[in-house]
Design a protein around this motif. Structure first.
Motif, short mmCIF file in Angstrom:
data_model
loop_
_atom_site.label_atom_id
_atom_site.label_comp_id
_atom_site.label_asym_id
_atom_site.label_seq_id
_atom_site.Cartn_x
_atom_site.Cartn_y
_atom_site.Cartn_z
N TYR A 62 5.79 -36.22 -20.50
CA TYR A 62 6.13 -34.56 -20.27
C TYR A 62 7.77 -34.51 -19.49
O TYR A 62 7.80 -35.39 -18.86
CB TYR A 62 5.00 -33.99 -19.66
CG TYR A 62 5.28 -32.54 -19.54
CD1 TYR A 62 4.81 -31.62 -20.58
CD2 TYR A 62 5.96 -31.99 -18.58
CE1 TYR A 62 4.97 -30.31 -20.67
CE2 TYR A 62 6.06 -30.46 -18.31
CZ TYR A 62 5.82 -29.71 -19.27
OH TYR A 62 5.77 -28.36 -19.46
N LEU A 102 -0.33 -34.62 -10.60
CA LEU A 102 -1.20 -34.13 -11.57
C LEU A 102 -1.88 -35.04 -12.36
O LEU A 102 -3.17 -34.81 -12.78
CB LEU A 102 -0.31 -33.36 -12.55
CG LEU A 102 0.17 -31.81 -12.31
CD1 LEU A 102 1.40 -31.37 -13.27
CD2 LEU A 102 -0.96 -30.75 -12.25
N SER A 135 1.24 -31.00 -20.95
CA SER A 135 1.14 -31.16 -19.33
C SER A 135 1.12 -32.55 -18.91
O SER A 135 0.63 -33.48 -19.82
CB SER A 135 0.20 -30.26 -18.84
OG SER A 135 -0.94 -30.53 -18.89
N GLU A 136 1.27 -32.93 -17.72
CA GLU A 136 0.88 -34.14 -17.15
C GLU A 136 -0.58 -34.68 -17.18
O GLU A 136 -1.06 -35.74 -17.17
CB GLU A 136 1.42 -34.77 -15.87
CG GLU A 136 3.03 -34.47 -15.95
CD GLU A 136 3.54 -33.31 -15.64
OE1 GLU A 136 3.19 -32.19 -15.81
OE2 GLU A 136 5.11 -33.23 -15.62
N VAL A 137 -1.19 -33.50 -17.19
CA VAL A 137 -2.62 -33.74 -17.09
C VAL A 137 -3.24 -34.05 -18.41
O VAL A 137 -3.97 -34.94 -18.63
CB VAL A 137 -3.34 -32.41 -16.58
CG1 VAL A 137 -5.03 -32.51 -16.63
CG2 VAL A 137 -3.11 -31.76 -15.27
N LEU A 169 7.59 -28.97 -4.88
CA LEU A 169 8.50 -29.43 -6.12
C LEU A 169 9.73 -29.87 -5.58
O LEU A 169 10.37 -30.87 -6.17
CB LEU A 169 8.79 -28.06 -6.93
CG LEU A 169 9.72 -28.38 -7.95
CD1 LEU A 169 8.35 -28.66 -9.10
CD2 LEU A 169 10.37 -26.97 -8.75
#
Lengths: 356, 341
Positions: free
Chosen positions: A28, A87, A58-60, A114
């Motif tokens: 991602y 994540l 997403s990273e999930v 972030l």
């Protein structure tokens, strides 16, 4: 003829992935590592080797795609940066619990939250002490050059499959983004034969197998944990890697990894010109950490300076290695800042040498 | 004693900041920002009560550029954070600024659940159909076959239509606007602000650097009147340069018809009913796409339903009146108590 190219660290790790015979990359976009995904897409690895590249939502999703791919016995990998790696922690814990191999690359950036997109080493503790829940370990490799980004990838896959354990390559935005000469090894063909535990379909000749990390019976869960711990002791015995630079006949020692070790290499050179007897140890495996090697050296040293791009994380492992025998001091920069060789030397002189 | 007070009217200047806006020159975001600054005074909301929440992405820099409380949060999680704010402090006017990456990819889960709960939050979804902040990878709304940095041979994924998702999640308010029409954005935002429940406003936004002209077939000066239909509640669905085309329904399908041709009269054109709780037509309107249909703009759906935080606070009040124990002292002395002799 040698295959030498000028490349970014992110591109080198992507090229190395194809050549290491990786089966799949899931990723991602996140700065400063989006080039890994972009380079892989541009190379059309599905034509070069049949390798699959997928941009997830997403990273999930990424880490769970990794879990699925790893369960199939495939060589699977991902890369991300701090927020994305955070994540993934839930999935990483499950993969470690289920004893599956995979490679996760963290091109660290400044945090917390972030943070920034500039390089940092502030994910050290997350990488080496767990990050996710439960008693598990990742094997953690810390490259210090674009060449090592390429070289460590195939080492990472080998370790992951040898121990059926996730391996993390802990790098940072400086190495990911900088361009250096890199020599590539030959293409390794993708595996044709899957390990016996892999999900390949239940044919009549196979035992039923469920890939899981859920063992509700605490007695059985403890036995599973003991098995994992035994594996980690094996890893600690066999896989410690480090590099000693100018360590003959020294009074002081600097310990640094990754980008910081590159900076400190210069500091050590300048120090030698000034007649200061200081060497550098660069841990290459952050887990397993070279406790024994550092401990062995403490008797003949007057002081140790640990240098990191964080608030002092590896410092805790260095202090464990020294075990109170010697004062260990720290110099660090945070939030995306990189120390200069001169400021490291200043810190050594002020915090270690002048104390004597 | 009477003190004379002067009622000050808010203007767009009250929402402006002297901060440099760090979006690329030519980015569609600038027009949206200005429209929001003009819409807010018209909503009658007290300025002190306005909160702008965002996730991660180019659009999510929005809270820095508007003179209100702000919350620049996590990638995709803005909808959850906005939910938390609104439920914890229902007096606030909560606005969520998000993009197609932020809310359709990683934030998809929170996005559908805020709509399902119908929390009174206004969502501005900047849809430029690309990842701008990470420099040009495809997003979940990128049209099929698009060539981007991560799809050199074209994407192989069907894109989401945010309107479709909104209906699927039982959303009560859905509108679509274009970044080239600031008045349209302003008018729709005022309606969104007045709606009780989650309002989703999809803004078709141009990314001049990584996806330039992605909406040009809809927004181009030459084509916009024929390729857009601006829907208003209670008015016929008429569009076109000459205002002579309209939407009619034949069986289960919408059709574009020309008034005066094939016996189609003005009275045959459908009247837009945004307030209808049945979302069948809203769903069909939200799915209309070129070249067979004009793209629907304006408020497509705005119907009444229970608002989550109202229900929640009503439930709390009701529990309080039913509960015999009124304070801590009473709680300590309730149940099995005994005296120590």
């Amino acid at each position: 003829m040698k295959d030498i190219r000028l490349m970014k660290g992110n591109e080198a790790i992507a090229e190395a992935a194809i050549r290491a015979g990786a089966d799949a990359y899931f990723g991602y976009p996140i700065t400063p590592q989006s080039e890994v995904l972009e380079y892989l897409m541009s190379q059309k690895p599905e034509e070069r080797t049949g390798m699959i590249v997928l941009q997830a939502e997403s990273e999930v999703a990424v880490i769970n795609m990794i879990y699925g791919g790893a369960g199939c016995g495939k060589k699977v990998m991902t890369s991300s940066s701090g927020p994305g790696i955070s994540l993934m922690q839930e999935g990483i814990s499950y993969i470690a619990g289920a004893e599956l191999p995979c490679v996760i690359v963290n091109i660290e950036r400044g945090g917390p939250g972030l943070g920034t997109i500039q390089p940092s080493q502030a994910d050290y503790l997350q990488a080496v002490k767990g990050g996710g829940h439960g008693d598990y370990k990742l094997i953690v490799l810390a490259p210090a050059s674009v060449q090592e980004m390429a070289d460590f990838l195939s080492i990472a896959f080998n370790l992951a499959f040898k121990y059926r354990n996730p391996v993390m390559i802990l790098s940072d935005g400086a190495i990911g983004q900088m361009m250096e000469k890199v020599e590539f090894s030959k293409q390794i063909p993708r595996n044709k034969i899957m390990p016996e535990w892999a999900t390949t379909g239940k044919t009549p000749d196979r035992e039923k197998n469920i890939i899981t990390s859920i063992i509700l019976d605490p007695e059985k869960q403890e036995i599973h944990n003991q098995k994992l711990q035994k594996k980690y002791r094996e890893i600690e015995k066999n896989e410690v890697r480090f590099e000693k630079i100018l360590c003959d006949d020294i009074e002081y020692l600097i310990i640094a990894f990754g980008t910081c070790s590159r900076v400190c290499q210069k500091s050590v050179q300048i120090a030698h010109e000034k007649g200061i007897k200081v060497g550098l140890i660069r841990p290459i495996t952050l887990y397993p950490f070279p406790y024994h090697e550092i401990n062995k050296m403490t008797d003949r040293l007057k002081g140790i300076l640990t240098v990191e791009m964080n608030a002092g994380q590896m410092l805790e492992d260095v202090r464990l290695a020294v075990n109170g025998k010697l004062k260990v001091e720290f110099h660090g920069r945070m939030g995306g800042m990189i120390p200069t060789p001169e400021e490291v030397l200043d810190a050594l002189e002020q915090k270690i040498i002048q104390r004597k | 004693m009477n003190i004379e007070t002067e009622e000050l009217e808010l203007s767009y200047k009250d929402y402006k900041l002297d901060q440099p806006v760090k979006w690329c020159p030519g980015c569609g975001g600038h027009a949206v920002l200005s429209a929001v600054q003009k819409a807010l005074p018209e909503t009658g909301i007290e300025k002190e009560k306005v909160v702008f929440v965002s996730g991660i992405g180019c659009s999510s820099r929005f809270p820095y550029y508007i003179n209100t409380y702000g919350f620049h949060s996590l990638h995709g999680r803005g909808a959850a954070i906005a939910s938390g704010i609104k439920v914890a402090n229902p007096n606030l006017s909560v606005w969520l600024v998000t993009g197609d990456g932020d809310s359709m990819a990683i934030g998809g889960n929170h996005f559908i659940h805020i709509l399902r709960r119908n929390i009174n939050v206004n969502i501005l979804l900047f849809n430029n159909k690309i990842y701008g902040l990470t420099k040009g990878q495809y997003s979940p709304t990128t049209p099929l076959g698009s060539i981007t940095k991560t799809s050199p041979d074209g994407t192989i994924e069907s894109p989401f239509l945010p309107g479709e998702l909104a209906m699927g999640a039982q959303g009560t308010f859905y509108a679509r606007v274009v970044d080239t029409d600031p008045k349209m954005i302003k008018d729709v935002l005022v309606e969104a602000a007045n709606h009780k429940g989650t309002s989703l406003v999809e803004i078709l936004q141009n990314c001049i650097i990584f996806n330039n002209q992605v909406h040009s077939e809809i927004t181009g000066k030459e084509v916009r009147e024929d390729n857009q239909i601006y829907l208003e509640h209670g008015k016929p669905m008429i569009f076109g340069k000459n205002r002579d085309k309209g939407i009619i329904q034949v069986g289960q399908k919408f059709l574009v018809a020309k008034i005066g041709e094939n016996g189609v009269r003005k009275e045959d054109i459908l009247i837009h009913d945004a307030h209808n709780p049945d979302d069948t037509r809203h769903y069909m309107l939200s799915r209309m796409s070129l070249p067979d249909y004009p793209v629907a703009m304006g408020v497509i759906r705005a119907c009444k339903s229970n608002v989550y935080e109202d229900m929640l606070h009503k439930q709390i009040s009701l529990s309080k009146t039913r509960e015999k124990v009124k304070n801590v002292n009473e709680l300590l002395k309730s149940g099995n108590v005994f005296n120590i002799q």
